[in-house]
Design an enzyme around this catalytic site. Structure first.
Site, PDB file in Angstrom:
ATOM      1  N   GLU A  91      -3.192  11.220 -11.576  1.00  7.42           N
ATOM      2  CA  GLU A  91      -3.928  10.034 -10.815  1.00  7.42           C
ATOM      3  C   GLU A  91      -3.034   8.879 -10.331  1.00  7.42           C
ATOM      4  OE1 GLU A  91      -8.286  10.049 -13.108  1.00  7.42           O
ATOM      5  OE2 GLU A  91      -6.822   9.067 -13.927  1.00  7.42           O
ATOM      6  N   HIS A 123       0.065  -7.681  -2.159  1.00  4.95           N
ATOM      7  CA  HIS A 123      -1.083  -7.287  -1.401  1.00  4.95           C
ATOM      8  C   HIS A 123      -2.210  -8.103  -2.074  1.00  4.95           C
ATOM      9  CE1 HIS A 123      -3.929  -4.354   0.690  1.00  4.95           C
ATOM     10  NE2 HIS A 123      -4.042  -5.521   1.060  1.00  4.95           N
ATOM     11  N   ASP A 160       0.974  -8.928   2.764  1.00  6.10           N
ATOM     12  CA  ASP A 160      -0.349  -8.721   3.255  1.00  6.10           C
ATOM     13  C   ASP A 160      -1.193  -9.998   2.640  1.00  6.10           C
ATOM     14  OD1 ASP A 160      -2.907  -8.384   4.107  1.00  6.10           O
ATOM     15  OD2 ASP A 160      -3.034  -6.454   3.652  1.00  6.10           O
ATOM     16  N   ASN A 212      -3.832 -11.338   3.299  1.00 12.68           N
ATOM     17  CA  ASN A 212      -5.506 -11.013   3.524  1.00 12.68           C
ATOM     18  C   ASN A 212      -6.104 -12.534   3.870  1.00 12.68           C
ATOM     19  OD1 ASN A 212      -6.227  -8.371   3.864  1.00 12.68           O
ATOM     20  ND2 ASN A 212      -5.853  -8.346   1.643  1.00 12.68           N
ATOM     21  N   GLU A 257       0.834  -1.298   0.021  1.00 13.19           N
ATOM     22  CA  GLU A 257       0.092  -0.078   0.083  1.00 13.19           C
ATOM     23  C   GLU A 257       0.913   1.377  -0.162  1.00 13.19           C
ATOM     24  OE1 GLU A 257      -3.626   0.456   2.229  1.00 13.19           O
ATOM     25  OE2 GLU A 257      -4.177  -1.613   2.392  1.00 13.19           O
TER      26      GLU A 257
END
Length: 512
Positions: free
Chosen positions: A270, A340, A395, A397, A235
């Site tokens: 962006e 991630h 990560d 998850n 992240e």
């Protein structure tokens, strides 16, 4: 009169569990400690009694959504009331309150706070009238004093010696040098990107503690303090990597960074806010041979384009970063990947496919890496890619009873595994999944050393791991979890001391 219930809410006759208790209008002066064993309660009425205090043990009723203590003579609310983050309605009408504890600011789900009929300051009542319950809760949250910092996290060695982790980066370097020259350390950390750190997502966190300018300094300080040889971050927004982490770490570290797949469809502005994953490594200890990006949504273009593959896997833009490294001292090769995985628990099948895709890429790269010449004549040789030391840190998850965890640990998953959710993914679900690496988590049998890596009011558990190949690497040390005396006083992260909803994990390893 209801039949007696046990403390878990089930009655002794096996009847349906009850969750509401009305003890109002009974002239109660003191609450029995037994009440706080009824942790299954969601609604509790204690109004119209003779209470003068509310015990701090009220925090044990962690599932309450409604608490009514109106029409008593309570003079102060305990700060521990703020630990019941499930509260939606808190009624304290007509008591003897002269102030509200700022700790009530963590009650981010509170819809209504009834406090009229007390002796509260005019500014509190005016704020309630003007901004309602959400405004008052936000005021309390942002004005709450910073709690005492947590005790230092401890370092656990495989010889079962436990000692405080050194505070300074130089001391960590000394720890790495304490053994042979093949020792190295690796840290993994989901740092919570700026665009996700909102009051809507983390309503229990003071706004100033969510601010990136505040959080980034804590993150950097943690990286510098632990001084790991390899740092895997998830992240990480592009601007954060280019403008903050890389400039501050470049004296010691080189880095590899990649963004999520949708970056190619974004404007330059962006792109700066799009997150990805980064691998930093100390340039004095490792040399980068190659850096690679794995786009998990490309898997459908390499196999059978089933409807589920197109609609579920290819719509996710999660990625992995792979670094092919060479250890400068020994010449040993090392493969490090960070990523991630898909966050949504309803997409357990996608997490399995993403993990399979990653291991396929690692296997392909590893076989080619094994054939590459080393810079040192004394460097180890590898007959095939499975012999190269490999680490997967990030990560995931995924909890320990998930399909992802089973796949990594056991090396295979059957085609009818429940985490596939009966979806069709070509050969992945006709043949099942398999890999040829012997993997284990760094914390392995020492999982008691870390209770959680992700902590929010709705979840507290381990989602982050450092997996390594057991035939080529040995774990020599681990960073333990947080002291329970601290975590028992906070409702979740981020907070003033921890800048992400995740905590870092750190392992020391050696080449075999």
């Amino acid at each position: 009169m209801s039949p007696p219930r046990t403390s878990d809410g089930n009655n002794e006759e096996g009847e349906e569990e009850w969750t509401t208790l009305d003890m109002g209008g009974n002239k109660i002066k003191q609450l029995s400690p037994t009440l706080f064993r009824y942790t299954f309660l969601t609604t509790l009425y204690l109004c119209h009694n003779n209470l003068t205090t509310l015990p701090s043990s009220i925090r044990e009723l962690c599932n309450l959504t409604v608490l009514d203590i109106s029409f008593n003579s309570i003079t102060a609310l305990p700060a521990e009331l703020g630990m019941i983050t499930s509260l939606r309605y808190l009624f304290v009408y007509d008591n003897q309150l002269t102030s509200l504890p700022a700790e009530l600011g963590t009650l981010f789900q509170l819809d209504h706070l009834g406090i009229e009929g007390n002796h509260l300051p005019d500014n509190v009542m005016s704020l309630l009238d003007k901004d309602g319950t959400p405004g008052l809760i936000a005021y309390l949250r942002d004005s709450c004093a910073v709690p005492m910092p947590p005790p230092e996290r401890l370092w656990f060695t495989t010889s079962n010696d436990t000692f405080a982790l050194p505070q300074h980066a130089g001391d960590m370097d000394a720890l790495n040098k304490s053994g042979q020259g093949d020792l190295f350390s690796i840290l993994s950390y989901n740092i919570l990107c700026e665009k996700m750190a909102t009051t809507q997502m983390y309503g229990y966190t003071p706004s100033w503690a969510l601010n990136w300018e505040y959080r980034k300094e804590l993150i950097l300080q943690e990286i510098i303090t632990y001084s790991a040889d390899i740092v895997c971050l998830q992240e990480v927004e592009s601007a954060q990597y280019e403008e903050y982490f890389l400039p501050h770490l470049k004296q010691e570290y080189d880095g590899v960074y990649r963004q999520k797949s949708r970056v190619r469809h974004m404007t330059d502005k962006e792109k700066k806010r799009l997150d990805g994953s980064a691998i930093f490594f100390k340039s004095k200890n490792f040399r980068l041979i190659e850096g690679h990006l794995v786009e998990f949504n490309q898997v459908g273009r390499r196999g059978q384009r089933s409807e589920d593959m197109i609609n579920r896997v290819m719509t996710k833009d999660d990625i992995a970063v792979i670094a092919l490294l060479e250890h400068r001292t020994s010449g040993a090769k090392l493969i490090v990947s960070t990523f991630h995985l898909q966050w949504d628990p309803d997409f357990r099948d996608v997490k399995l496919i993403q993990t399979a895709r990653l291991l396929e890429e690692i296997e392909t790269l590893a076989d080619r890496f094994a054939r590459m010449p080393s810079s040192s004549e004394d460097a180890p040789t590898y007959s095939d890619g499975s012999k190269i030391p490999t680490i997967l840190a990030g990560d995931f998850n995924s909890v320990a009873d998930s399909g992802v965890f089973e796949f990594l640990k056991k090396g295979k998953v059957d085609p009818d595994h429940p985490d596939f959710l009966q979806k069709r993914y070509g050969h992945y679900t006709t043949d099942g999944l398999s890999h040829n690496l012997s993997l284990e988590t760094a914390y392995g049998d020492h999982t008691h050393n870390i209770e959680f890596t992700n902590y929010t009011p709705g979840f507290k558990g381990v989602l982050d791991y450092i997996w390594y190949t057991t035939k080529t690497l040995t774990v020599t040390g681990l960073l333990q979890g947080l002291d329970p005396s601290y975590t028992s006083r906070v409702v979740g992260f981020p907070n003033a001391h921890f800048p992400s909803d995740h905590v870092s994990i750190l392992s020391q390893m050696s080449f075999k």
